[in-house]
Scaffold this active site. Structure first.
Site, PDB file in Angstrom:
ATOM      1  N   ARG A 112      -8.558  -0.008  -2.120  1.00 25.77           N
ATOM      2  CA  ARG A 112      -7.434  -0.595  -1.372  1.00 25.77           C
ATOM      3  C   ARG A 112      -6.349   0.461  -1.291  1.00 25.77           C
ATOM      4  O   ARG A 112      -5.997   1.067  -2.297  1.00 25.77           O
ATOM      5  CB  ARG A 112      -6.934  -1.909  -2.001  1.00 25.77           C
ATOM      6  N   HIS A 146      -1.743  -4.017  -5.236  1.00 25.62           N
ATOM      7  CA  HIS A 146      -2.539  -5.218  -5.499  1.00 25.62           C
ATOM      8  C   HIS A 146      -2.021  -6.399  -4.669  1.00 25.62           C
ATOM      9  O   HIS A 146      -2.779  -7.102  -4.015  1.00 25.62           O
ATOM     10  CB  HIS A 146      -2.482  -5.541  -6.995  1.00 25.62           C
ATOM     11  N   TYR A 191       0.601   3.026 -11.631  1.00 29.04           N
ATOM     12  CA  TYR A 191      -0.643   3.204 -12.394  1.00 29.04           C
ATOM     13  C   TYR A 191      -1.716   3.995 -11.647  1.00 29.04           C
ATOM     14  O   TYR A 191      -2.777   4.240 -12.185  1.00 29.04           O
ATOM     15  CB  TYR A 191      -1.221   1.826 -12.800  1.00 29.04           C
TER      16      TYR A 191
END
Ligand SMILES: Cc1ncc(C[n+]2csc(CCOP(=O)(O)OP(=O)(O)O)c2C)c(N)n1
Ligand SMILES: [Mg+2]
Length: 355
Positions: A252, A256, A265
């Site tokens: 992706r 998220h 991250y």
């Protein structure tokens, strides 16, 4: 194990066909359908992020980068099949014929958004991870018991394969030969947890061995590979041969959800590079350019059509009657508990409504 489960490709990242056996699959008509559906869902995805930023919908889960996996699978289904999506698979639901207005209503927190058009067997998006896997196993088994040729597709992510529900669903459908295709979009992250911290096995596909069902690993950004393997798995399902596990390697490009910041991250440089190299739309564009079939005027036209269709759905979503605040209490259980009734009374009092 990785060499026992090689990543299957029909088209490489430069848009060259690398599996001669599948050459017939790649027709101009099909490419145009694949491309225009990927444009449609990408347009919805980008629009939804901007609607969320303007406060016009709630938290949103983007899927940009995963379009080939969603379009390739949805176009392989027959109209009477079942679809079990997660919160990231509304692109697939849209291609399978869900109402765009309702998809947007869902992202506005409305229970009406869970309702598919009449006759369409699309489950509400599963927010609790992996709960849809036993549902799909059961629905597909019911079709088999009824003697139909209908199958089910069940979407989930890499993280979902750590849940008990994943193993229970696969075991059940393996034993009872439910006609279901388990389609894992391995985008290599479960929110901020990379796959290396999620599991000890080298691949997800190898988990199929434990249930003695076929497990295949494919390039999830290669729409031809996705379409071909999904069709094959659906055919097995309809022939009474039971489930298949497909692991589609993808990424992706965004966060998220709109409530997440991937830069905390994930190396953003790595993501930018992946986009340049593996973007499913760019790859198809490269194929079209290689074949001399890329027509800029046509691309502009389908982009404009997609934008107009989505703008019209946004208007419909915004015209929809306001929500009754009581519904957030009414749909928790069939009959409310006294605690929920108390909360409902107190909440409605607080906002000046009526119980
Ligand atoms: C049962 C359950 N546990 C935890 C969560 C919180 N949660 C939401 S999304 C997510 C990650 C899922 O990752 P993956 O299955 O890889 O799907 P992706 O979001 O990458 O598409 C988690 C843990 C949840 N929704 N449900
Ligand atoms: Mg994931």
């Amino acid at each position: 194990m990785e060499k026992d489960f090689p990543i299957f490709q029909v088209m490489d990242q430069n848009g060259n066909i690398v599996s001669e056996d599948y050459k017939d699959l790649v027709t101009e008509e099909r490419v145009k359908k694949f491309y225009s559906e990927m444009v449609r869902i990408r347009t919805l995805d980008r629009k939804s992020i901007s609607l969320q930023r303007q406060g016009r919908i709630g938290t949103y889960a983007p899927f940009e980068g995963q379009e080939a996996s969603q379009v390739g699978t949805a176009l392989a289904l027959e109209s009477d099949d079942w679809m079990f999506p997660t919160y990231r698979d509304h692109g697939a639901a849209m291609v399978f014929g869900h109402s765009l207005r309702n998809i947007l209503l869902f992202w506005n927190g409305r229970n009406e958004g869970c309702v598919p058009p009449d006759g369409k067997k699309i489950f509400p998006p599963a927010i609790p991870i992996a709960t849809q896997i036993p549902h799909a196993a059961g629905a597909a088994f019911a079709e088999k018991q009824k003697g139909t040729k209908n199958a089910a597709i069940c979407y989930f992510g890499d993280g979902a394969t750590s849940e008990g529900d994943f193993h229970e669903g696969l075991n059940f459908s393996s034993v009872f030969k439910s006609p279901v295709v388990y389609f894992c979009q391995n985008n290599q992250y479960a929110i901020s947890v990379p796959i290396s911290k999620q599991m000890n096995s080298a691949t997800i596909a190898q988990r199929a061995l434990a249930y003695d069902i076929p497990g295949v690993r494919i390039d999830g950004n290669d729409i031809f590979a996705v379409f071909a393997e999904t069709e094959k798995a659906l055919e097995r399902a309809r022939n009474g041969e039971g489930p298949t596990l497909i692991e589609a390697m993808t990424w992706r490009y965004g966060s998220h959800t709109t409530a997440d910041d991937a830069s905390k991250y994930r190396d953003q440089g790595e993501s930018a590079l992946k986009r340049m190299e593996t973007d499913p739309l760019l790859r198809l564009e490269r194929w079209m350019k290689n074949e001399g079939l890329y027509d800029e005027a046509w691309v502009k036209e389908i982009e404009a059509q997609a934008a107009a269709e989505i703008d019209a759905a946004v208007q419909e979503m915004e015209k929809f009657p306001k929500a009754d605040p009581a519904v957030i209490f009414d749909y928790v259980f069939e009959k409310p508990t006294w605690t929920i009734e108390k909360q409902k009374r107190e909440y409605l009092e607080l906002i000046g409504g009526e119980a």
